[in-house]
Write a protein that holds these residues in place. Sequence first.
Motif, PDB file in Angstrom:
ATOM      1  N   ALA A  84       0.840  -1.199   0.000  1.00 43.02           N
ATOM      2  CA  ALA A  84       0.000   0.000   0.000  1.00 43.02           C
ATOM      3  C   ALA A  84       0.873   1.246   0.000  1.00 43.02           C
ATOM      4  O   ALA A  84       1.855   1.337   0.738  1.00 43.02           O
ATOM      5  CB  ALA A  84      -0.914  -0.007   1.222  1.00 43.02           C
ATOM      6  N   THR A  85       0.489   2.185  -0.857  1.00 42.10           N
ATOM      7  CA  THR A  85       1.228   3.444  -0.925  1.00 42.10           C
ATOM      8  C   THR A  85       0.760   4.363   0.191  1.00 42.10           C
ATOM      9  O   THR A  85      -0.444   4.614   0.322  1.00 42.10           O
ATOM     10  CB  THR A  85       1.009   4.119  -2.285  1.00 42.10           C
ATOM     11  N   PRO A  86       1.644   4.844   1.029  1.00 39.89           N
ATOM     12  CA  PRO A  86       1.205   5.730   2.120  1.00 39.89           C
ATOM     13  C   PRO A  86       0.648   7.029   1.559  1.00 39.89           C
ATOM     14  O   PRO A  86       1.072   7.505   0.503  1.00 39.89           O
ATOM     15  CB  PRO A  86       2.495   5.962   2.919  1.00 39.89           C
ATOM     16  N   PRO A  87      -0.343   7.621   2.244  1.00 39.97           N
ATOM     17  CA  PRO A  87      -0.920   8.880   1.746  1.00 39.97           C
ATOM     18  C   PRO A  87       0.104  10.013   1.789  1.00 39.97           C
ATOM     19  O   PRO A  87       1.047  10.000   2.586  1.00 39.97           O
ATOM     20  CB  PRO A  87      -2.088   9.132   2.709  1.00 39.97           C
ATOM     21  N   ALA A  88      -0.118  10.966   0.919  1.00 41.73           N
ATOM     22  CA  ALA A  88       0.784  12.120   0.877  1.00 41.73           C
ATOM     23  C   ALA A  88       0.631  12.941   2.150  1.00 41.73           C
ATOM     24  O   ALA A  88      -0.472  13.052   2.702  1.00 41.73           O
ATOM     25  CB  ALA A  88       0.479  12.976  -0.345  1.00 41.73           C
ATOM     26  N   PRO A  89       1.681  13.501   2.651  1.00 39.57           N
ATOM     27  CA  PRO A  89       1.575  14.306   3.880  1.00 39.57           C
ATOM     28  C   PRO A  89       0.748  15.567   3.653  1.00 39.57           C
ATOM     29  O   PRO A  89       0.681  16.108   2.546  1.00 39.57           O
ATOM     30  CB  PRO A  89       3.037  14.646   4.200  1.00 39.57           C
ATOM     31  N   VAL A  90       0.086  15.991   4.708  1.00 37.74           N
ATOM     32  CA  VAL A  90      -0.733  17.206   4.632  1.00 37.74           C
ATOM     33  C   VAL A  90       0.192  18.409   4.456  1.00 37.74           C
ATOM     34  O   VAL A  90       1.167  18.566   5.206  1.00 37.74           O
ATOM     35  CB  VAL A  90      -1.579  17.365   5.908  1.00 37.74           C
TER      36      VAL A  90
END
Length: 224
Positions: free
Chosen positions: A185-191
């Motif tokens: 799973a690709t981690p979500p982009a940082p805020v």
Amino acid sequence: MNRNSDVNGDRPARKAGVSRRSLMLGTVVTGFSAAFGEFGLSGGVARAATVDDATFLSVSRVITGHSELHPVIARRLFAAMQKTFPDYASKIQALSGLVAQGGTPREILDRAGDLKDDLLALNAAWYTGSVQDKTNAPTVAYYDALMYQPTRDGLPVPTYCFDRPGWWTETPPPLGIAVHAPLPATPPAPVPQGIESKAPPQTAPLGTIPPSSPPHSPLPHREL
């Protein structure tokens, strides 16, 4: 008394010489001996395993990583290798010293040094069932060659079949592993974080520099 009769006089005596049955039996035995004895293929019956045979088998099991190698095939392969390569027994003794240090097949290969070619040739012989990768090279095993074993449950050895009609239409046996391995799973982009923009530092304006001499005044025009 008839000289052609036996001692009791009941049956005629058999003529001296070789009978046709004995001649045919001798021919068959000689033919089989010549066919199967060239590379020690009759060794399972006529020749007991030697110390070199046992060493060859133990080295082969370590190098290939297959502990189930058959002793009869090992004796036949060793005999064929000896016939093809001179002084092959000494190479096996050298490989025996190498594998005695332990390790996985890959680790043994990494430290093989000058024995690397001999190690790879032995491994290839077990996987192909042949002494050399060349035309008319002696072949010791075909059906039992290691290269056919991983898919043997779902794919027959070439020229063989699973002895039942329509076997090729059946569902292949389960592999025991996922057909498509799940992707990580690709981690979500940082805020994004707000960044305060600051004006770059400004330099002070230069002051007026007075001239060091009076301004130039042109001379009046005079006619000659």
